[in-house]
Design a protein around this motif. Structure first.
Motif, mmCIF file in Angstrom:
data_model
loop_
_atom_site.group_PDB
_atom_site.id
_atom_site.type_symbol
_atom_site.label_atom_id
_atom_site.label_comp_id
_atom_site.label_asym_id
_atom_site.label_seq_id
_atom_site.Cartn_x
_atom_site.Cartn_y
_atom_site.Cartn_z
ATOM 1 N N THR A 276 -8.042 4.145 -11.188
ATOM 2 C CA THR A 276 -6.753 4.506 -12.167
ATOM 3 C C THR A 276 -5.217 3.881 -12.564
ATOM 4 O OG1 THR A 276 -6.450 6.077 -10.413
ATOM 5 C CG2 THR A 276 -8.907 5.973 -12.043
ATOM 6 N N THR A 277 -5.179 2.706 -11.158
ATOM 7 C CA THR A 277 -4.240 2.714 -11.646
ATOM 8 C C THR A 277 -4.306 1.636 -12.435
ATOM 9 O OG1 THR A 277 -3.147 2.864 -9.186
ATOM 10 C CG2 THR A 277 -1.818 1.478 -10.688
ATOM 11 N N PRO A 278 -3.112 1.630 -13.432
ATOM 12 C CA PRO A 278 -2.686 0.489 -14.627
ATOM 13 C C PRO A 278 -2.482 -0.957 -13.789
ATOM 14 C CG PRO A 278 -1.268 2.511 -14.793
ATOM 15 C CD PRO A 278 -1.887 2.814 -13.700
ATOM 16 N N PRO A 279 -3.372 -1.958 -13.876
ATOM 17 C CA PRO A 279 -3.333 -3.124 -13.997
ATOM 18 C C PRO A 279 -1.761 -3.698 -14.076
ATOM 19 C CG PRO A 279 -4.858 -2.881 -15.507
ATOM 20 C CD PRO A 279 -4.620 -1.864 -15.581
ATOM 21 N N SER A 280 -0.858 -3.228 -14.549
ATOM 22 C CA SER A 280 0.668 -3.570 -14.483
ATOM 23 C C SER A 280 1.435 -3.032 -13.438
ATOM 24 C CB SER A 280 1.862 -3.146 -15.774
ATOM 25 O OG SER A 280 1.726 -1.468 -15.413
ATOM 26 N N LEU A 281 0.429 -2.242 -12.754
ATOM 27 C CA LEU A 281 1.633 -1.395 -11.333
ATOM 28 C C LEU A 281 0.895 -2.202 -10.051
ATOM 29 C CD1 LEU A 281 2.670 1.726 -13.325
ATOM 30 C CD2 LEU A 281 4.209 -0.577 -12.399
ATOM 31 N N LEU A 282 -0.489 -2.370 -10.572
ATOM 32 C CA LEU A 282 -1.758 -1.835 -9.197
ATOM 33 C C LEU A 282 -0.976 -2.681 -8.106
ATOM 34 C CD1 LEU A 282 -4.826 -2.403 -8.653
ATOM 35 C CD2 LEU A 282 -4.977 -4.509 -9.174
ATOM 36 N N LEU A 283 -0.206 -3.892 -7.629
ATOM 37 C CA LEU A 283 0.055 -4.408 -6.735
ATOM 38 C C LEU A 283 1.603 -3.513 -6.329
ATOM 39 C CD1 LEU A 283 -0.580 -7.993 -6.667
ATOM 40 C CD2 LEU A 283 -2.462 -6.128 -5.849
ATOM 41 N N TRP A 284 2.171 -2.963 -6.504
ATOM 42 C CA TRP A 284 3.462 -1.958 -6.263
ATOM 43 C C TRP A 284 2.867 -0.715 -5.867
ATOM 44 C CZ3 TRP A 284 8.336 -1.485 -7.822
ATOM 45 C CH2 TRP A 284 8.928 -0.920 -7.744
ATOM 46 N N PHE A 285 1.680 -0.475 -6.343
ATOM 47 C CA PHE A 285 0.779 0.697 -5.332
ATOM 48 C C PHE A 285 -0.559 0.824 -4.629
ATOM 49 C CE2 PHE A 285 2.057 2.791 -9.129
ATOM 50 C CZ PHE A 285 3.484 4.427 -8.288
ATOM 51 N N ASP B 231 0.712 -1.574 -0.013
ATOM 52 C CA ASP B 231 -0.034 0.262 0.010
ATOM 53 C C ASP B 231 0.978 1.007 0.120
ATOM 54 O OD1 ASP B 231 -2.236 2.083 0.039
ATOM 55 O OD2 ASP B 231 -2.665 1.454 1.950
ATOM 56 N N ARG B 232 0.891 1.686 -1.110
ATOM 57 C CA ARG B 232 1.497 3.040 -1.213
ATOM 58 C C ARG B 232 0.704 4.554 -1.501
ATOM 59 N NH1 ARG B 232 5.907 -0.472 -4.354
ATOM 60 N NH2 ARG B 232 7.529 -0.687 -2.350
ATOM 61 N N GLY B 233 -0.700 4.203 -1.062
ATOM 62 C CA GLY B 233 -1.450 5.405 -1.354
ATOM 63 C C GLY B 233 -1.766 6.169 0.286
ATOM 64 N N PRO B 234 -2.502 7.423 0.064
ATOM 65 C CA PRO B 234 -2.532 7.747 1.398
ATOM 66 C C PRO B 234 -2.401 7.145 3.350
ATOM 67 C CG PRO B 234 -3.572 8.605 0.103
ATOM 68 C CD PRO B 234 -3.471 7.056 -0.744
ATOM 69 N N ARG B 235 -2.895 6.280 2.607
ATOM 70 C CA ARG B 235 -3.293 5.715 3.858
ATOM 71 C C ARG B 235 -1.932 4.464 4.409
ATOM 72 N NH1 ARG B 235 -7.992 5.237 6.090
ATOM 73 N NH2 ARG B 235 -9.798 6.598 5.332
ATOM 74 N N GLY B 236 -1.465 4.236 3.252
ATOM 75 C CA GLY B 236 -0.167 3.200 3.404
ATOM 76 C C GLY B 236 1.641 4.481 3.520
ATOM 77 N N SER B 237 2.151 4.009 2.866
ATOM 78 C CA SER B 237 3.397 4.727 2.949
ATOM 79 C C SER B 237 3.174 5.570 1.901
ATOM 80 C CB SER B 237 4.565 3.891 2.207
ATOM 81 O OG SER B 237 4.361 3.839 0.422
ATOM 82 N N ASN B 238 1.692 6.076 1.159
ATOM 83 C CA ASN B 238 2.102 7.406 1.133
ATOM 84 C C ASN B 238 3.154 8.036 -0.240
ATOM 85 O OD1 ASN B 238 0.352 9.829 0.407
ATOM 86 N ND2 ASN B 238 0.995 11.088 1.348
ATOM 87 N N ALA B 239 3.631 6.499 -0.806
ATOM 88 C CA ALA B 239 4.479 7.299 -2.012
ATOM 89 C C ALA B 239 4.171 7.970 -2.977
ATOM 90 C CB ALA B 239 5.107 5.505 -2.049
ATOM 91 N N VAL B 240 2.627 7.963 -3.103
ATOM 92 C CA VAL B 240 2.013 8.535 -4.711
ATOM 93 C C VAL B 240 2.303 10.118 -4.250
ATOM 94 C CG1 VAL B 240 0.356 6.362 -4.708
ATOM 95 C CG2 VAL B 240 -0.414 8.493 -3.212
ATOM 96 N N ALA B 241 2.590 10.023 -3.261
ATOM 97 C CA ALA B 241 2.594 12.040 -2.984
ATOM 98 C C ALA B 241 3.834 12.671 -3.623
ATOM 99 C CB ALA B 241 2.548 12.764 -1.607
#
Length: 734
Positions: free
Chosen positions: A617-626, A592-602
């Motif tokens: 909206t995340t491409p399937p090829s990167l789904l489990l990355w984020f 989880d690199r979203g706001p509730r996880g590491s927030n790497a997306v920021a």
């Protein structure tokens, strides 16, 4: 120096004189510079003599030697070096030396003004009323690059009268990084020992160095870092400087500068300073003296590559300083000589810092995430580096995985020149065993839209300095070794080639590059060219599917990175363990690199962050990355996440089987030596793809507690079998 130039000229003459005129065993040594005879229909208007106008130089001599070599192979007969143009002559001329009798000379000069010092112009022309082929440039190196480009077109089957070229590189710095050690071992090398025989240098110069220079110059690569980023202090001692100088002298006519990786603590380890603190005047003075010493031996020395405060390497942070403090101290030592510092951004925290960051893992944004660390350390330093420092950033934030999103730093440092760092050697993509053409990966990253400053700016544009005029460069971790075919396998040569072509022009298409390489390496015969190009373009995606589908990453075996090991959870650092990255359990899988996880997306621009923050909206090829998602998450295909994961693993194996079958159909069109070499490797790749599929599905099935979807073949062995496998002698440790 004069002795070295005499040796070079003698080697060039010998190389041309030894060109085989008959059948040649195809062992891959000649790479894409094979120069096999043209069909009779294509020989019309191909020059059979060469004229170099103006003052000669070692670089012009190299261009003439390559043209002789190429044309003798393509035409099957000797070529003449003539004192004046005659019908069907190829004319090499700098813009300042264009003959007055050349038709349309003003237009040629006008075109050259747009091409810089490294660009070239190739066109049909008339000189003293005689039809000629003109290769023109502003500098000698442009003449060499133009000669290679013209020979490339002939090998591709372009009629001589139809060749018209005008090109210049889009980046000034195009460098190979050799992770070669002083004992000739190669870290992450899968093609034998280092080509640099440090023991024999400087007195003995292997003729292979000349062919290395030719191959790189044919692509426009203009720099080479001779030694591993995990550097030794001894490389800056007088004996090794002399060895580097000998290599530099041989590469110089081909436009290739040498660089050295340096160990931060060198003066301290050599007991010549009391510390390695970059703000200590004694330390700065030592590096200045060392730079002066190097430039006395290598006047065109390129500069230093530095790995500091990463994976146990010493650095300025050992003294409470930051990366800019360290890089700038070195840059000031090199600046009087126009040298540069390439400072790597591949860093992550100490084990103690990682453990501390992991304590609050349930709090939003508190999950320790190695992917965020380079940004955290470097982004605050934007604009604080000296002008001759380039920050060298890996294509992704983890470590050369089969697929990663582009590194967020490319969209976050507009006031700092950045270098792209790709890995040509396939540390995480099956070594030299697996066919994985990396052109699509390179193109995918270079084309990533950073949205820096709210503008649409690709990574390629950022590296070119189009956001703020800070021009960077591009580096590739070399896959070259002492193996007769240079890269360990025939198809791995294509990754060296693709890197070089994209380093010259980031706008090139990876499919066109694959086709170009295949035509020169095998044949321009479309019966072979079409299927080989198709195999290449499918290959990397196949590897992603049977290794790390849907954004999974770092599932490889410990240390050697060979084969699957998603179960590893006992290493010293949490972020060295595959379980750290996939986090598979009964409730789901992914990081989880979203706001509730590491927030790497920021760390990405807001528009990019919003896209990656949502699974929808995340491409399937990167789904489990984020994202960490439940196994029953519904995918766009209509399958559950578990069903989709299984299907991707099966698809990867099936793709390798299809590549095998396609290659078998090409047997009549490929020489026996290389056909068999590729066939054996594809067979091994298929076995290892099945192993990857079976081991990963066995593990993830146990982690999830789910049955395999209906009709899916179960793993060939129980999970305990795969976990018991050991590979203490896998190559590439260095």
């Amino acid at each position: 120096m004069r002795g070295l130039l005499r040796w070079l000229r003698a080697a060039l003459v010998l190389a041309v004189a030894c060109i085989p005129m008959g059948a040649v065993a195809e062992d891959g040594y000649q790479l894409w510079l094979r120069y096999r005879p043209l069909p009779d229909a294509q020989r019309a208007h191909v020059p059979d003599s060469i004229l170099a106008v103006g003052v000669t130089s070692p670089t012009v001599e190299a261009a003439r030697a390559e043209l002789r070599r190429g044309l003798q192979g393509l035409l099957g007969r000797e070529l003449a070096l003539v004192p004046q143009a005659r019908a069907n002559t190829l004319v090499l001329a700098r813009g300042a030396d264009l003959p007055a009798a050349l038709d349309d000379a003003p237009a040629v000069r006008a075109a050259l003004r747009q091409l810089g010092n490294e660009g070239y112009l190739v066109r049909r022309a008339r000189l003293n009323g005689v039809p000629v082929t003109l290769v023109a440039a502003n500098a000698d190196i442009g003449l060499l690059y133009g000669s290679f480009a013209w020979l490339r077109q002939l090998q591709l089957g372009t009629p001589a009268e139809g060749i018209a070229l005008a090109s210049r590189p889009t980046l000034p710095l195009r460098v190979l990084n050799h992770w070669d050690n002083l004992d000739r071992s190669v870290e992450r090398g899968y093609a034998g020992e280092s080509i640099w025989n440090w023991w024999e240098l400087p007195g003995i110069l292997d003729p292979r160095y000349l062919d290395y220079a030719r191959a790189n110059a044919s692509l426009g690569i203009n720099g080479t870092v001779l030694n591993n980023v995990n550097a030794k202090a001894e490389v800056l001692g007088a004996p090794f400087i002399a060895k580097a100088a000998a290599v530099a002298g041989l590469l110089r006519p081909y436009g290739i500068k040498v660089y050295l990786s340096v160990r931060w603590s060198t003066p301290l380890e050599l007991k010549e300073t009391r510390s390695a603190d970059p703000l200590d005047p004694e330390v700065a003075a030592w590096w200045k003296r060392k730079a002066d010493e190097i430039y006395r031996s290598i006047p065109d020395f390129g500069g230093f590559l530095v790995k500091a405060n990463s994976e146990g390497q010493p650095g300025p942070q050992d003294y409470g300083r930051n990366h800019a403090d360290g890089a700038n101290m070195l840059a000031r030592a090199l600046a009087p000589h126009q040298g540069i510092v390439m400072w790597r951004a591949f860093v992550y925290a100490s084990p103690e810092e990682a453990r501390a960051a992991s304590k609050g893992k349930d709090a939003p944004g508190a999950i320790h995430d190695r992917a965020t660390e380079a940004y955290a350390q470097f982004q605050p330093l934007d604009g604080k580096f000296d002008k001759n420092v380039l920050v060298q950033v890996k294509n992704g934030a983890i470590d050369f995985q089969p697929r990663e999103p582009a590194h967020p730093l490319f969209g976050a440092m507009p006031r700092t020149p950045l270098m792209m760092e790709f890995q040509i050697t396939k540390e995480y993509l099956g070594f030299a065993t697996h066919l994985a053409y990396l052109g699509p990966m390179f193109q995918e990253t270079l084309g990533f839209d950073t949205r820096i400053g709210g503008r649409s700016l690709s990574v390629a544009q950022v590296v070119r300095g189009e956001q703020a005029g800070r021009v960077g460069g591009i580096a590739g971790v070399a896959n070259i070794g002492s193996s007769r075919n240079w890269s360990g396998s025939t198809f791995d040569q294509a990754n060296w080639y693709a890197f070089g072509r994209l380093a010259w022009d980031q706008g090139l298409d990876s499919r066109a590059i694959a086709r170009e390489w295949a035509a020169q390496t095998f044949s321009p015969d479309r019966r072979l060219l079409d299927p080989v190009t198709d195999i290449m373009m499918r290959s990397r995606e196949a590897v992603v599917d049977y290794m790390t589908p849907l954004g999974l990453h770092h599932l490889m075996g410990t240390g050697h990175h060979h084969g699957p090991a998603p179960w590893v959870d006992n290493l010293e650092r949490a972020d060295w363990n595959p379980v750290y990255y996939h986090r598979a359990g009964r409730d789901g899988i992914g990081f989880d690199r979203g706001p509730r996880g590491s927030n790497a997306v920021a760390q990405y621009a807001p528009e990019v962050a919003r896209r990656f923050a949502s699974p929808a909206t995340t491409p399937p090829s990167l789904l489990l990355w984020f994202h960490r998602l439940p196994w029953d998450h519904r995918m766009a295909s209509g399958r559950t996440l578990w069903e989709e994961l299984v299907a991707r693993y099966d698809h990867g194996v099936a793709e390798v089987a299809a590549m095998q079958a396609e290659w078998q159909r090409l047997r009549p069109l490929v020489d026996a030596e290389r056909f068999e070499e590729v066939a054996q490797r594809l067979a091994q790749q298929h076995r290892e793809a099945q192993w990857w599929r079976d081991a990963c599905l066995a593990y993830f099935q146990q982690a999830s507690g789910l049955p395999l979807p209906a009709g899916v073949r179960p793993p060939a062995q129980p999970l305990e079998h795969y976990r018991s496998l050991s590979f203490p002698y896998a190559p590439g440790h260095g």
